[in-house]
Design a protein around this motif. Structure first.
Motif, short mmCIF file in Angstrom:
data_model
loop_
_atom_site.label_atom_id
_atom_site.label_comp_id
_atom_site.label_asym_id
_atom_site.label_seq_id
_atom_site.Cartn_x
_atom_site.Cartn_y
_atom_site.Cartn_z
N THR A 51 0.84 -1.20 0.00
CA THR A 51 0.00 0.00 0.00
C THR A 51 0.87 1.25 0.00
O THR A 51 0.62 2.20 -0.75
N VAL A 52 1.90 1.24 0.84
CA VAL A 52 2.83 2.38 0.88
C VAL A 52 3.50 2.56 -0.48
O VAL A 52 3.61 3.67 -1.00
N ALA A 53 3.95 1.45 -1.07
CA ALA A 53 4.63 1.52 -2.37
C ALA A 53 3.70 2.03 -3.47
O ALA A 53 4.13 2.80 -4.34
N ILE A 54 2.45 1.63 -3.43
CA ILE A 54 1.48 2.10 -4.44
C ILE A 54 1.31 3.62 -4.32
O ILE A 54 1.28 4.33 -5.33
N ILE A 55 1.24 4.11 -3.09
CA ILE A 55 1.12 5.55 -2.89
C ILE A 55 2.39 6.26 -3.37
O ILE A 55 2.32 7.29 -4.04
N GLN A 56 3.56 5.69 -3.05
CA GLN A 56 4.81 6.29 -3.52
C GLN A 56 4.86 6.33 -5.04
O GLN A 56 5.37 7.29 -5.62
N ASN A 57 4.34 5.30 -5.68
CA ASN A 57 4.36 5.24 -7.14
C ASN A 57 3.63 6.43 -7.78
O ASN A 57 3.92 6.80 -8.91
N LEU A 58 2.70 7.01 -7.05
CA LEU A 58 1.99 8.18 -7.57
C LEU A 58 2.92 9.38 -7.71
O LEU A 58 2.66 10.28 -8.51
N PHE A 59 3.99 9.42 -6.94
CA PHE A 59 4.87 10.58 -6.90
C PHE A 59 6.24 10.33 -7.53
O PHE A 59 6.93 11.28 -7.89
N PHE A 60 6.65 9.09 -7.63
CA PHE A 60 7.98 8.78 -8.16
C PHE A 60 7.97 8.71 -9.68
O PHE A 60 7.00 8.25 -10.28
N PRO A 61 9.06 9.13 -10.30
CA PRO A 61 9.15 9.03 -11.77
C PRO A 61 9.40 7.57 -12.18
O PRO A 61 9.89 6.77 -11.38
N PRO A 62 9.11 7.25 -13.43
CA PRO A 62 9.42 5.90 -13.91
C PRO A 62 10.94 5.71 -13.97
O PRO A 62 11.69 6.68 -14.13
N PRO A 63 11.42 4.47 -13.84
CA PRO A 63 12.87 4.21 -13.87
C PRO A 63 13.54 4.74 -15.15
O PRO A 63 14.69 5.16 -15.13
N GLU A 64 12.79 4.75 -16.25
CA GLU A 64 13.36 5.22 -17.51
C GLU A 64 13.80 6.68 -17.43
O GLU A 64 14.78 7.08 -18.05
N LYS A 65 13.07 7.47 -16.64
CA LYS A 65 13.44 8.89 -16.50
C LYS A 65 14.81 9.02 -15.87
O LYS A 65 15.64 9.81 -16.32
N MET A 66 15.07 8.26 -14.82
CA MET A 66 16.37 8.32 -14.16
C MET A 66 17.45 7.74 -15.08
O MET A 66 18.57 8.26 -15.13
N GLY A 67 17.11 6.71 -15.84
CA GLY A 67 18.06 6.16 -16.80
C GLY A 67 18.42 7.18 -17.87
O GLY A 67 19.59 7.34 -18.22
N ASP A 68 17.42 7.88 -18.38
CA ASP A 68 17.66 8.93 -19.38
C ASP A 68 18.51 10.05 -18.79
O ASP A 68 19.41 10.58 -19.46
#
Length: 140
Positions: A51-68
């Motif tokens: 549940t915590v991770a799902i909420i965090q997912n709303l605010f975190f960028p996708p991994p591809e953004k950090m890779g780019d």
């Protein structure tokens, strides 16, 4: 000296940049505050933490953004001669915290994402981390 594992890695980045400078090798670090978890990863997390991770997912960028971002820092002409630096997610070089900041400066340092702890800029602290790392490697 207490040192988080993230800051230990940052301090090693600074040392490695010095060690490899003479060879023309650039060493930098990217501060990743978080990235979205995939559905398969979420399924591996216990229900409460899921549940915590799902909420965090709303605010975190996708991994591809950090890779780019990482790729851009490594290949962009503007960073060609930059070494021994810590970058944030906006491609800004993070600076050491100010010594003895006032209350408002402390809040800026804590929440802005443009400062790292002052102890990480201390030569003696860096040498302790470097020595410890070499001992760990030697004992492996």
């Amino acid at each position: 000296m207490y040192c988080s594992s993230k800051m230990a890695l940052v301090m090693l980045t600074f040392i490695l940049a010095e060690e490899f400078r003479q060879h023309g090798v650039k060493v930098n670090a990217l501060q990743i505050n978080g990235a979205k978890m995939s559905k398969s990863t979420l399924q591996k997390v216990t229900p409460g933490w899921r549940t915590v991770a799902i909420i965090q997912n709303l605010f975190f960028p996708p991994p591809e953004k950090m890779g780019d971002l990482y790729y851009n820092i490594c290949t962009a002409e503007e960073f060609r001669d930059v070494t021994g630096k810590l970058f944030n997610d906006k491609k800004e070089i993070i600076q050491p915290a100010l010594p003895d900041p006032g209350l408002s400066a402390q809040f800026r340092q804590l929440f802005s994402g443009v400062y790292y702890p002052l102890y990480a800029d201390n030569r003696e602290n860096r040498e302790k981390i470097w020595k410890f790392s070499k001992e760990v490697i030697k004992n492996k």
